[in-house]
Design a protein around this motif. Structure first.
Motif, PDB file in Angstrom:
ATOM      1  N   SER A  96       0.799  -1.217   0.000  1.00  9.93           N
ATOM      2  CA  SER A  96       0.000   0.000   0.000  1.00  9.93           C
ATOM      3  C   SER A  96       0.837   1.275   0.000  1.00  9.93           C
ATOM      4  O   SER A  96       0.364   2.318  -0.403  1.00  9.93           O
ATOM      5  N   ASN A  97       2.082   1.211   0.416  1.00 12.84           N
ATOM      6  CA  ASN A  97       2.909   2.415   0.447  1.00 12.84           C
ATOM      7  C   ASN A  97       3.821   2.533  -0.769  1.00 12.84           C
ATOM      8  O   ASN A  97       4.646   3.423  -0.832  1.00 12.84           O
ATOM      9  N   GLN A  98       3.695   1.636  -1.752  1.00 15.22           N
ATOM     10  CA  GLN A  98       4.525   1.691  -2.947  1.00 15.22           C
ATOM     11  C   GLN A  98       3.858   2.549  -4.015  1.00 15.22           C
ATOM     12  O   GLN A  98       2.639   2.542  -4.168  1.00 15.22           O
ATOM     13  N   THR A  99       4.677   3.249  -4.783  1.00 18.63           N
ATOM     14  CA  THR A  99       4.202   4.001  -5.932  1.00 18.63           C
ATOM     15  C   THR A  99       4.192   3.068  -7.138  1.00 18.63           C
ATOM     16  O   THR A  99       5.154   2.346  -7.381  1.00 18.63           O
ATOM     17  N   ILE A 100       3.116   3.085  -7.894  1.00 20.36           N
ATOM     18  CA  ILE A 100       2.991   2.237  -9.071  1.00 20.36           C
ATOM     19  C   ILE A 100       3.131   3.119 -10.312  1.00 20.36           C
ATOM     20  O   ILE A 100       2.334   4.036 -10.512  1.00 20.36           O
ATOM     21  N   PRO A 101       4.138   2.867 -11.150  1.00 20.26           N
ATOM     22  CA  PRO A 101       4.337   3.702 -12.336  1.00 20.26           C
ATOM     23  C   PRO A 101       3.321   3.372 -13.426  1.00 20.26           C
ATOM     24  O   PRO A 101       2.705   2.307 -13.421  1.00 20.26           O
ATOM     25  N   SER A 102       3.181   4.283 -14.375  1.00 19.09           N
ATOM     26  CA  SER A 102       2.320   4.058 -15.532  1.00 19.09           C
ATOM     27  C   SER A 102       2.855   2.876 -16.334  1.00 19.09           C
ATOM     28  O   SER A 102       4.063   2.677 -16.434  1.00 19.09           O
ATOM     29  N   THR A 103       1.962   2.114 -16.932  1.00 15.92           N
ATOM     30  CA  THR A 103       2.374   0.980 -17.752  1.00 15.92           C
ATOM     31  C   THR A 103       2.714   1.392 -19.176  1.00 15.92           C
ATOM     32  O   THR A 103       3.182   0.594 -19.958  1.00 15.92           O
ATOM     33  N   GLY A 104       2.451   2.652 -19.506  1.00 12.81           N
ATOM     34  CA  GLY A 104       2.778   3.136 -20.841  1.00 12.81           C
ATOM     35  C   GLY A 104       1.670   2.946 -21.846  1.00 12.81           C
ATOM     36  O   GLY A 104       1.832   3.275 -23.008  1.00 12.81           O
ATOM     37  N   GLY A 105       0.521   2.413 -21.439  1.00 13.21           N
ATOM     38  CA  GLY A 105      -0.602   2.232 -22.353  1.00 13.21           C
ATOM     39  C   GLY A 105      -1.145   3.563 -22.834  1.00 13.21           C
ATOM     40  O   GLY A 105      -1.032   4.584 -22.162  1.00 13.21           O
ATOM     41  N   SER A 106      -1.715   3.577 -24.028  1.00 17.23           N
ATOM     42  CA  SER A 106      -2.319   4.779 -24.632  1.00 17.23           C
ATOM     43  C   SER A 106      -1.357   5.963 -24.623  1.00 17.23           C
ATOM     44  O   SER A 106      -1.708   7.077 -24.256  1.00 17.23           O
ATOM     45  N   ASP A 107      -0.116   5.723 -24.968  1.00 20.75           N
ATOM     46  CA  ASP A 107       0.933   6.745 -25.051  1.00 20.75           C
ATOM     47  C   ASP A 107       1.329   7.299 -23.689  1.00 20.75           C
ATOM     48  O   ASP A 107       2.109   8.224 -23.609  1.00 20.75           O
ATOM     49  N   SER A 108       0.778   6.794 -22.614  1.00 23.25           N
ATOM     50  CA  SER A 108       1.060   7.184 -21.228  1.00 23.25           C
ATOM     51  C   SER A 108       1.104   8.692 -21.018  1.00 23.25           C
ATOM     52  O   SER A 108       1.911   9.205 -20.284  1.00 23.25           O
ATOM     53  N   ARG A 109       0.220   9.400 -21.699  1.00 24.88           N
ATOM     54  CA  ARG A 109       0.131  10.846 -21.531  1.00 24.88           C
ATOM     55  C   ARG A 109      -0.997  11.171 -20.559  1.00 24.88           C
ATOM     56  O   ARG A 109      -2.082  10.612 -20.651  1.00 24.88           O
ATOM     57  N   ALA A 110      -0.747  12.091 -19.664  1.00 21.47           N
ATOM     58  CA  ALA A 110      -1.794  12.546 -18.755  1.00 21.47           C
ATOM     59  C   ALA A 110      -2.801  13.372 -19.541  1.00 21.47           C
ATOM     60  O   ALA A 110      -2.438  14.119 -20.447  1.00 21.47           O
ATOM     61  N   LEU A 111      -4.077  13.217 -19.221  1.00 21.50           N
ATOM     62  CA  LEU A 111      -5.114  14.007 -19.862  1.00 21.50           C
ATOM     63  C   LEU A 111      -5.395  15.231 -19.000  1.00 21.50           C
ATOM     64  O   LEU A 111      -5.920  15.116 -17.900  1.00 21.50           O
ATOM     65  N   LEU A 112      -5.022  16.395 -19.514  1.00 24.36           N
ATOM     66  CA  LEU A 112      -5.246  17.627 -18.785  1.00 24.36           C
ATOM     67  C   LEU A 112      -6.447  18.345 -19.403  1.00 24.36           C
ATOM     68  O   LEU A 112      -6.457  18.627 -20.596  1.00 24.36           O
ATOM     69  N   ASN A 113      -7.451  18.606 -18.596  1.00 21.54           N
ATOM     70  CA  ASN A 113      -8.676  19.238 -19.057  1.00 21.54           C
ATOM     71  C   ASN A 113      -9.271  18.535 -20.278  1.00 21.54           C
ATOM     72  O   ASN A 113      -9.540  19.163 -21.295  1.00 21.54           O
ATOM     73  N   PRO A 114      -9.456  17.240 -20.204  1.00 24.89           N
ATOM     74  CA  PRO A 114     -10.022  16.525 -21.355  1.00 24.89           C
ATOM     75  C   PRO A 114     -11.507  16.835 -21.494  1.00 24.89           C
ATOM     76  O   PRO A 114     -12.191  17.157 -20.531  1.00 24.89           O
ATOM     77  N   GLU A 115     -12.004  16.723 -22.702  1.00 30.83           N
ATOM     78  CA  GLU A 115     -13.440  16.812 -22.921  1.00 30.83           C
ATOM     79  C   GLU A 115     -14.025  15.441 -22.626  1.00 30.83           C
ATOM     80  O   GLU A 115     -13.477  14.431 -23.038  1.00 30.83           O
ATOM     81  N   MET A 116     -15.126  15.440 -21.908  1.00 30.13           N
ATOM     82  CA  MET A 116     -15.737  14.173 -21.521  1.00 30.13           C
ATOM     83  C   MET A 116     -17.160  14.091 -22.053  1.00 30.13           C
ATOM     84  O   MET A 116     -17.807  15.107 -22.277  1.00 30.13           O
ATOM     85  N   ALA A 117     -17.620  12.878 -22.219  1.00 28.90           N
ATOM     86  CA  ALA A 117     -19.004  12.617 -22.600  1.00 28.90           C
ATOM     87  C   ALA A 117     -19.482  11.419 -21.791  1.00 28.90           C
ATOM     88  O   ALA A 117     -18.679  10.608 -21.331  1.00 28.90           O
ATOM     89  N   ALA A 118     -20.788  11.311 -21.611  1.00 28.01           N
ATOM     90  CA  ALA A 118     -21.355  10.197 -20.844  1.00 28.01           C
ATOM     91  C   ALA A 118     -22.706   9.822 -21.439  1.00 28.01           C
ATOM     92  O   ALA A 118     -23.393  10.667 -22.024  1.00 28.01           O
ATOM     93  N   GLN A 119     -23.053   8.549 -21.282  1.00 28.32           N
ATOM     94  CA  GLN A 119     -24.342   8.084 -21.786  1.00 28.32           C
ATOM     95  C   GLN A 119     -24.733   6.797 -21.072  1.00 28.32           C
ATOM     96  O   GLN A 119     -23.890   5.936 -20.843  1.00 28.32           O
ATOM     97  N   PRO A 120     -26.021   6.638 -20.727  1.00 30.25           N
ATOM     98  CA  PRO A 120     -26.498   5.379 -20.156  1.00 30.25           C
ATOM     99  C   PRO A 120     -26.957   4.424 -21.262  1.00 30.25           C
ATOM    100  O   PRO A 120     -27.383   4.863 -22.332  1.00 30.25           O
ATOM    101  N   PHE A 121     -26.872   3.133 -20.973  1.00 30.98           N
ATOM    102  CA  PHE A 121     -27.322   2.084 -21.883  1.00 30.98           C
ATOM    103  C   PHE A 121     -28.148   1.095 -21.068  1.00 30.98           C
ATOM    104  O   PHE A 121     -27.658   0.564 -20.065  1.00 30.98           O
TER     105      PHE A 121
END
Length: 109
Positions: free
Chosen positions: A4-29
């Protein structure tokens, strides 16, 4: 194994870029089922496998169209972004009969 006290690094998936102020959308199904089942959802504006998508699942009342806390245990096991505007989900409904299930997705544009 992590602690629980360990830091887990990014795995590099999806270019491992942080999303800053991303546009979001949502929908129920709305789905209907019991046991373990899968569905492919048509998600307008979804960009495909490289996009991030989050999901939640709940039982809902078809009479009131509102979420309810029924007696069934309902689990969203997998959310898989597919090519095109599609997301595949695997849901488990621990109940002997079909129930009205709402999967809610939120994705980043």
């Amino acid at each position: 194994m992590t602690h629980s006290n360990q830091t887990i690094p990014s795995t590099g998936g999806s270019d491992s870029r942080a999303l800053l102020n991303p546009e979001m959308a949502a929908q129920p199904f709305d789905l209907w089922g019991h046991g373990v089942f899968e569905a492919v959802l048509d998600v307008p504006g979804f960009r495909g496998p490289g996009a991030m998508v989050l999901g939640a699942v709940t039982e809902f009342s078809p009479v009131t169209d509102k979420p309810i806390m029924g007696s069934a245990v309902i689990t969203l096991h997998s959310v898989v972004p597919l090519d095109g505007p599609h997301v595949q989900v695997r849901v488990e409904v621990r109940w002997p009969e079909d129930l009205s299930i709402r999967v809610q997705l939120m994705w980043f544009l």
